[in-house]
Scaffold this motif. Structure first.
Motif, PDB file in Angstrom:
ATOM      1  N   ARG A  72       0.832  -1.199   0.000  1.00  0.00           N
ATOM      2  CA  ARG A  72       0.000   0.000   0.000  1.00  0.00           C
ATOM      3  C   ARG A  72       0.873   1.259   0.000  1.00  0.00           C
ATOM      4  O   ARG A  72       0.636   2.200  -0.746  1.00  0.00           O
ATOM      5  N   LEU A  73       1.907   1.219   0.858  1.00  0.00           N
ATOM      6  CA  LEU A  73       2.825   2.357   0.916  1.00  0.00           C
ATOM      7  C   LEU A  73       3.529   2.539  -0.434  1.00  0.00           C
ATOM      8  O   LEU A  73       3.687   3.661  -0.919  1.00  0.00           O
ATOM      9  N   GLY A  74       3.936   1.415  -1.034  1.00  0.00           N
ATOM     10  CA  GLY A  74       4.620   1.480  -2.325  1.00  0.00           C
ATOM     11  C   GLY A  74       3.767   2.188  -3.369  1.00  0.00           C
ATOM     12  O   GLY A  74       4.261   3.035  -4.115  1.00  0.00           O
ATOM     13  N   ARG A  75       2.486   1.843  -3.382  1.00  0.00           N
ATOM     14  CA  ARG A  75       1.590   2.472  -4.367  1.00  0.00           C
ATOM     15  C   ARG A  75       1.476   3.968  -4.110  1.00  0.00           C
ATOM     16  O   ARG A  75       1.521   4.773  -5.030  1.00  0.00           O
ATOM     17  N   ARG A  76       1.324   4.319  -2.830  1.00  0.00           N
ATOM     18  CA  ARG A  76       1.190   5.746  -2.493  1.00  0.00           C
ATOM     19  C   ARG A  76       2.437   6.518  -2.943  1.00  0.00           C
ATOM     20  O   ARG A  76       2.344   7.595  -3.518  1.00  0.00           O
ATOM     21  N   LEU A  77       3.606   5.932  -2.641  1.00  0.00           N
ATOM     22  CA  LEU A  77       4.849   6.639  -2.945  1.00  0.00           C
ATOM     23  C   LEU A  77       5.079   6.716  -4.456  1.00  0.00           C
ATOM     24  O   LEU A  77       5.579   7.727  -4.955  1.00  0.00           O
ATOM     25  N   ALA A  78       4.674   5.644  -5.145  1.00  0.00           N
ATOM     26  CA  ALA A  78       4.840   5.637  -6.606  1.00  0.00           C
ATOM     27  C   ALA A  78       3.988   6.747  -7.216  1.00  0.00           C
ATOM     28  O   ALA A  78       4.422   7.477  -8.109  1.00  0.00           O
ATOM     29  N   ARG A  80       3.022   9.395  -5.711  1.00  0.00           N
ATOM     30  CA  ARG A  80       3.611  10.670  -5.310  1.00  0.00           C
ATOM     31  C   ARG A  80       4.769  11.043  -6.252  1.00  0.00           C
ATOM     32  O   ARG A  80       4.926  12.191  -6.637  1.00  0.00           O
ATOM     33  N   LYS A  81       5.534  10.015  -6.613  1.00  0.00           N
ATOM     34  CA  LYS A  81       6.643  10.243  -7.551  1.00  0.00           C
ATOM     35  C   LYS A  81       6.116  10.704  -8.892  1.00  0.00           C
ATOM     36  O   LYS A  81       6.623  11.651  -9.494  1.00  0.00           O
ATOM     37  N   HIS A  84       4.811  14.162  -8.709  1.00  0.00           N
ATOM     38  CA  HIS A  84       5.907  15.111  -8.620  1.00  0.00           C
ATOM     39  C   HIS A  84       6.463  15.409 -10.015  1.00  0.00           C
ATOM     40  O   HIS A  84       6.683  16.555 -10.381  1.00  0.00           O
ATOM     41  N   PHE A 211      -2.372  12.099   0.632  1.00  0.00           N
ATOM     42  CA  PHE A 211      -2.784  12.863   1.799  1.00  0.00           C
ATOM     43  C   PHE A 211      -2.406  14.324   1.602  1.00  0.00           C
ATOM     44  O   PHE A 211      -1.278  14.639   1.249  1.00  0.00           O
ATOM     45  N   TRP A 233      -7.189  12.441   3.415  1.00  0.00           N
ATOM     46  CA  TRP A 233      -7.302  11.533   2.261  1.00  0.00           C
ATOM     47  C   TRP A 233      -8.521  11.852   1.400  1.00  0.00           C
ATOM     48  O   TRP A 233      -8.733  11.227   0.372  1.00  0.00           O
TER      49      TRP A 233
ATOM     50  N   HIS B   2       6.040  -4.514  -3.367  1.00  0.00           N
ATOM     51  CA  HIS B   2       6.150  -3.355  -4.264  1.00  0.00           C
ATOM     52  C   HIS B   2       7.614  -3.023  -4.543  1.00  0.00           C
ATOM     53  O   HIS B   2       8.434  -3.013  -3.621  1.00  0.00           O
ATOM     54  N   LEU B   4       9.244  -0.349  -5.000  1.00  0.00           N
ATOM     55  CA  LEU B   4       9.832   0.763  -4.249  1.00  0.00           C
ATOM     56  C   LEU B   4      10.226   0.347  -2.827  1.00  0.00           C
ATOM     57  O   LEU B   4      11.119   0.916  -2.219  1.00  0.00           O
ATOM     58  N   LEU B   5       9.513  -0.661  -2.302  1.00  0.00           N
ATOM     59  CA  LEU B   5       9.710  -1.027  -0.902  1.00  0.00           C
ATOM     60  C   LEU B   5      10.507  -2.304  -0.690  1.00  0.00           C
ATOM     61  O   LEU B   5      10.953  -2.590   0.408  1.00  0.00           O
ATOM     62  N   LEU B  34       5.149   1.438   8.964  1.00  0.00           N
ATOM     63  CA  LEU B  34       4.567   1.474   7.618  1.00  0.00           C
ATOM     64  C   LEU B  34       3.242   2.234   7.640  1.00  0.00           C
ATOM     65  O   LEU B  34       2.956   3.022   6.733  1.00  0.00           O
ATOM     66  N   ILE B  38       2.421   5.473   5.484  1.00  0.00           N
ATOM     67  CA  ILE B  38       1.278   5.577   4.564  1.00  0.00           C
ATOM     68  C   ILE B  38       0.545   6.886   4.844  1.00  0.00           C
ATOM     69  O   ILE B  38       0.220   7.642   3.937  1.00  0.00           O
ATOM     70  N   GLU B  39       0.331   7.147   6.136  1.00  0.00           N
ATOM     71  CA  GLU B  39      -0.346   8.379   6.534  1.00  0.00           C
ATOM     72  C   GLU B  39       0.411   9.615   6.054  1.00  0.00           C
ATOM     73  O   GLU B  39      -0.184  10.591   5.627  1.00  0.00           O
ATOM     74  N   ALA B  41       2.629   9.787   3.619  1.00  0.00           N
ATOM     75  CA  ALA B  41       3.208   9.659   2.270  1.00  0.00           C
ATOM     76  C   ALA B  41       3.179  10.989   1.517  1.00  0.00           C
ATOM     77  O   ALA B  41       4.068  11.285   0.725  1.00  0.00           O
ATOM     78  N   GLY B  42       2.159  11.794   1.817  1.00  0.00           N
ATOM     79  CA  GLY B  42       2.034  13.084   1.138  1.00  0.00           C
ATOM     80  C   GLY B  42       3.179  14.030   1.468  1.00  0.00           C
ATOM     81  O   GLY B  42       3.422  14.993   0.748  1.00  0.00           O
ATOM     82  N   TRP B  44       6.318  12.993   1.766  1.00  0.00           N
ATOM     83  CA  TRP B  44       7.591  12.486   1.232  1.00  0.00           C
ATOM     84  C   TRP B  44       7.940  13.207  -0.062  1.00  0.00           C
ATOM     85  O   TRP B  44       7.143  13.247  -0.993  1.00  0.00           O
ATOM     86  N   PRO B  46       9.915  13.056  -3.302  1.00  0.00           N
ATOM     87  CA  PRO B  46      10.565  12.004  -4.091  1.00  0.00           C
ATOM     88  C   PRO B  46      12.056  12.249  -4.340  1.00  0.00           C
ATOM     89  O   PRO B  46      12.772  11.343  -4.725  1.00  0.00           O
TER      90      PRO B  46
END
Lengths: 256, 173
Positions: A72-78, A80-81, A84, A211, A233, B2, B4-5, B34, B38-39, B41-42, B44, B46
């Motif tokens: 889930r985190l991976g998807r969010r960060l991807a 975000r990338k 960006h 977020f 969210w 994933h 990225l992780l 984690l 996730i919370e 993530a906004g 971060w 890149p």
């Protein structure tokens, strides 16, 4: 003459923090000081042991409960990338376009890239379409008044708890119908209200993948006045046909 | 996992294990880290180092859990539990830690943290200092003390050098 080798250099040598040149100097120094060299070897050895032992312990440890949240985190960060990158690209192209236009029109004076760089979020775009559709339906009596309260529809939108929290409009607005509206990232909730003087107003609410806390911003898109904001969210859009400032005032009031 | 992780989970688990010394708690710490990531993530950027960001979140998560537990402990003390004077079983018994890990776990928390970040995870002194919110000098002095203790723990290591033979210490506290 090179700087004398200090304890700091020996430590940094073990921790792999020296540049190549200094590393060679340390190695030359150690070759002349076998006792220190043995100690450094010992530290290096302990470091490798520690790595192996911890890795082993972390690998055998329990059932991996990290997989799902990591996904889930991976998807969010991807996302975000990607965001960006596209924001930078869009901002750059807007700057170029504005600059060119300003240059062509005013000879380079008066360009205001900041105002040109406000990009309509995807959910606001969807809300505009949904707003227009429901008005057509309303004009042609194509929908039945929904008996379910908007909150019930909000529960259905995410299929799970917590549902999308809906802001409270003043009592002078009466909910007429609530719908699920499909959009890019799942289901959104759309509620049609009738205002004090009978005007139609829609509230669009959706869960997003990023977020953010954004203050309401109002603009006119394809003949629809919208005010949109994001709260954590969740993203919200008020759509109507009235004055932009009035809608923004209402949005600011209910977004708190 | 994933893409990225996928390279970060094992290091995070290693760090969690070193921080908590307990597999159950370290699993929880990874999970909570984690969830917080996730919370947040906004927030971060890149362009920033993802690994350092994640480790920073884990450090903060662990620190706030410790504070919480300390508070709960204080409350328990105030209630004045007379129930048991027995020493609780060591957390270490939950896993068959090797002697290497056991000696790591005997280090004070602050030294162990620095030791793992640098010696195991290969963070630069500067990055470790930033993610722990302490000066670089403090990182290095904690690391030096940690090494000293580890050397002492494996008695009569072949490389033991009398202090007088070493170059002068130039570390800043």
């Amino acid at each position: 003459m090179t700087e004398p080798i200090s304890e700091f250099d020996l430590m940094a040598y073990v921790d792999d923090q020296l540049d190549a040149e200094r590393r060679i100097e340390v190695e030359e120094y150690l070759s002349r000081h076998p006792q220190l060299a043995a100690q450094v070897m010992d530290d290096l050895c302990r470091r490798d042991e520690l790595r192996l032992a911890l890795t082993e312990a972390a690998t055998v440890a329990g059932v991996d409960k990290a997989i799902l949240p990591a996904e889930r985190l991976g998807r969010r960060l991807a996302l975000r990338k990607a965001l960006h990158r596209s924001r930078r690209a869009i901002a750059a192209s807007l700057l170029l376009a504005t600059g060119w236009l300003a240059h062509a029109t005013f000879g380079g004076l008066g360009a205001d890239p900041a105002s040109a760089a406000h990009i309509l979020p995807a959910y606001a775009d969807e809300a505009v379409d949904a707003h227009r559709t429901i008005l057509v339906e309303e004009r042609n009596a194509l929908f039945t008044r929904s008996a379910a309260p908007p909150e019930r529809i909000a529960d259905l939108a995410t299929g799970s708890s917590p549902a999308i929290p809906l802001p409270h409009l003043p009592k002078t607005f009466t909910p007429v119908a609530s719908h699920l509206v499909p959009w890019d990232q799942g289901n959104a909730v759309q509620v049609l209200f009738h205002g004090p003087s009978g005007e139609s107003l829609t509230l669009f609410a959706a869960e997003t993948d990023s977020f953010s806390i954004d203050q309401p911003y109002a603009e006119e898109v394809d003949g629809v006045t919208i005010a949109y904001w994001q709260s954590g969210w969740f993203a919200y859009v008020l759509g109507g046909s009235g004055d932009r400032d009035d809608l923004l005032t209402l949005a600011t009031r209910i977004s708190r | 996992m994933h893409p990225l992780l996928k390279d970060h989970i094992l290091p995070l688990r290693r760090y969690a294990l070193a921080l908590t010394g307990n597999t159950d708690q370290s699993d929880d710490l990874v999970q909570e880290t984690l969830a917080r990531a996730i919370e947040g993530a906004g927030s971060w950027d890149p362009r920033r180092d993802l690994r350092k960001w994640l480790f920073g979140i884990m450090h903060n998560t662990h620190a706030s859990a410790l504070r919480r537990r300390a508070l709960e402990g204080e409350v328990a003390d105030q209630i004045g539990s007379l129930a048991s004077e027995a020493v609780p079983p060591s957390q270490l018994t939950q896993v068959h830690f090797s002697e290497t890990i056991a000696s790591l776990m005997r280090l004070p928390d602050d030294q162990r943290e620095v030791m793992v970040l640098i010696a195991v995870e290969n963070f630069s002194y500067k990055d470790a200092a930033e993610l722990l919110h302490i000066p670089v000098g403090t990182v290095m002095s904690r690391l030096a003390r940690a090494r000293e203790s580890l050397r002492g723990s494996s008695a009569a290591a072949p490389g033991d050098v009398p202090a007088g033979n070493r170059p002068s210490l130039r570390l800043v506290r």
